[in-house]
Design an enzyme around this catalytic site. Structure first.
Site, PDB file in Angstrom:
ATOM      1  N   CYS A 157      -0.485   2.477  -0.752  1.00 42.36           N
ATOM      2  CA  CYS A 157      -0.322   3.723  -0.020  1.00 42.36           C
ATOM      3  C   CYS A 157      -1.144   4.769  -0.763  1.00 42.36           C
ATOM      4  CB  CYS A 157       1.142   4.113   0.060  1.00 42.36           C
ATOM      5  SG  CYS A 157       1.482   5.270   1.398  1.00 42.36           S
ATOM      6  N   CYS A 194       0.424   3.104   4.989  1.00 45.17           N
ATOM      7  CA  CYS A 194       0.004   4.294   5.725  1.00 45.17           C
ATOM      8  C   CYS A 194      -1.379   4.032   6.306  1.00 45.17           C
ATOM      9  CB  CYS A 194       0.002   5.543   4.837  1.00 45.17           C
ATOM     10  SG  CYS A 194      -1.215   5.552   3.512  1.00 45.17           S
ATOM     11  N   CYS A 238      -8.573   0.686   2.307  1.00 52.57           N
ATOM     12  CA  CYS A 238      -8.428  -0.583   1.568  1.00 52.57           C
ATOM     13  C   CYS A 238      -8.600  -1.798   2.470  1.00 52.57           C
ATOM     14  CB  CYS A 238      -7.055  -0.636   0.904  1.00 52.57           C
ATOM     15  SG  CYS A 238      -6.756   0.753  -0.204  1.00 52.57           S
TER      16      CYS A 238
END
Length: 147
Positions: free
Chosen positions: A11, A83, A90
């Site tokens: 996150c 998120c 990523c």
């Protein structure tokens, strides 16, 4: 089980959602999973995280935000983003990990404990389902046990 599956929760700030996910998976199934979390733009872990975990007697210890670069491209069985921003940033995490996208609302968007409690509840339900699917074992919900 001889080999634990490894899970990375990502996150952006690695301060709320990913920390909650790491603690809950370790609490529910630490005997079956090696768990870590990291982020791309670190934030300090707020006291609210400890406050929402305390009534459930979930050991949080000293949580520390970690930057994804600290992992040195470690191999994981699962990379789970929590998120949309982390999912986008990523998307190309190295390795053959199974990538899952669990997007939860940022609890920082509102004040007070309620957003953090809601986030904890939502992530807990997802963790319970994940463990049940991956280990074919059911887990109990967190039980309220005030200190």
């Amino acid at each position: 089980m001889t080999n634990k599956l490894s899970v990375l929760f990502l996150c952006t700030g690695n301060s709320a959602r990913s920390q909650i996910a790491e603690v809950l998976l370790r609490h529910h199934a630490g005997d079956r999973f090696n768990v870590t979390s990291a982020g791309t733009s670190l934030r300090q872990i707020p006291n609210e995280i400890y406050q929402v975990l305390a009534p459930f007697n979930v050991p949080a210890g000293s949580l520390v935000s970690k930057h994804i670069d600290q992992l040195n491209e470690s191999a994981f069985d699962y990379v789970i983003t929590l998120c949309d921003k982390a999912t986008n940033e990523c998307r190309s995490y190295p390795g053959d990990a199974t990538k899952l996208e669990w997007s939860f609302e940022d609890p920082y968007t509102r004040s007070g404990l309620y957003p953090f409690e809601t986030t904890l509840s939502e992530i807990n339900k997802r963790i319970i389902n994940f463990v049940a699917i991956e280990t074919r074992a059911s887990l109990p919900e967190l039980s309220f046990n005030p200190i």
